[in-house]
Design a protein around this motif. Structure first.
Motif, PDB file in Angstrom:
ATOM      1  N   UNK A  55     -26.397  -7.115  -7.773  1.00  0.00           N
ATOM      2  CA  UNK A  55     -24.950  -7.256  -7.617  1.00  0.00           C
ATOM      3  C   UNK A  55     -24.164  -6.148  -8.289  1.00  0.00           C
ATOM      4  N   UNK A  56     -24.847  -5.193  -8.895  1.00  0.00           N
ATOM      5  CA  UNK A  56     -24.164  -4.073  -9.506  1.00  0.00           C
ATOM      6  C   UNK A  56     -23.595  -4.358 -10.882  1.00  0.00           C
ATOM      7  N   UNK A  57     -23.940  -5.496 -11.472  1.00  0.00           N
ATOM      8  CA  UNK A  57     -23.420  -5.805 -12.810  1.00  0.00           C
ATOM      9  C   UNK A  57     -24.090  -4.946 -13.867  1.00  0.00           C
ATOM     10  N   UNK A  58     -23.374  -4.718 -14.943  1.00  0.00           N
ATOM     11  CA  UNK A  58     -23.919  -4.023 -16.100  1.00  0.00           C
ATOM     12  C   UNK A  58     -24.418  -5.088 -17.070  1.00  0.00           C
ATOM     13  N   UNK A  59     -25.673  -4.939 -17.514  1.00  0.00           N
ATOM     14  CA  UNK A  59     -26.273  -5.917 -18.412  1.00  0.00           C
ATOM     15  C   UNK A  59     -26.952  -5.216 -19.582  1.00  0.00           C
ATOM     16  N   UNK A  60     -27.240  -5.996 -20.633  1.00  0.00           N
ATOM     17  CA  UNK A  60     -27.958  -5.511 -21.805  1.00  0.00           C
ATOM     18  C   UNK A  60     -29.373  -6.087 -21.733  1.00  0.00           C
ATOM     19  N   UNK A  61     -30.379  -5.212 -21.780  1.00  0.00           N
ATOM     20  CA  UNK A  61     -31.777  -5.627 -21.628  1.00  0.00           C
ATOM     21  C   UNK A  61     -32.627  -4.888 -22.657  1.00  0.00           C
ATOM     22  N   UNK A  62     -33.664  -5.566 -23.161  1.00  0.00           N
ATOM     23  CA  UNK A  62     -34.637  -4.926 -24.036  1.00  0.00           C
ATOM     24  C   UNK A  62     -35.820  -4.454 -23.199  1.00  0.00           C
ATOM     25  N   UNK A  63     -36.155  -3.167 -23.316  1.00  0.00           N
ATOM     26  CA  UNK A  63     -37.294  -2.578 -22.609  1.00  0.00           C
ATOM     27  C   UNK A  63     -38.343  -2.162 -23.628  1.00  0.00           C
TER      28      UNK A  63
END
Length: 81
Positions: A55-63
């Motif tokens: 959906x094109x949202x900006x998210x915070x993720x741990x990689x």
């Protein structure tokens, strides 16, 4: 080149894609968490890679750092003239 043991805020994480050799992902590093980095970016998995946000949202993720090909810092030379 950025030291993988001390990735600074604002570094760009370059990752391999999961949809073939010509795919990939980039995100901005917010925090170094040891064996992981916390990143902010768009269209990225928020559940461990099972489902991607299309959906094109900006998210915070741990990689995990071992999923990152390279960390780079933006420089003045990267700007278009």
């Amino acid at each position: 080149q950025v030291d993988r043991n001390n990735v600074p805020y604002g570094a760009i994480a370059v990752m391999r894609g999961t949809r073939g050799p010509s795919s990939g992902h980039v995100a901005f590093v917010v925090k170094d968490l040891g064996d992981k980095v916390q990143c902010i970016g768009g269209n990225q998995s928020t559940d461990g890679g099972k489902k991607f946000d299309d959906g094109g949202r900006v998210t915070m993720v741990n990689f995990k750092k071992d999923k990152v090909i390279e960390f780079r810092m933006p420089t003045a030379n990267d700007k278009k003239k």
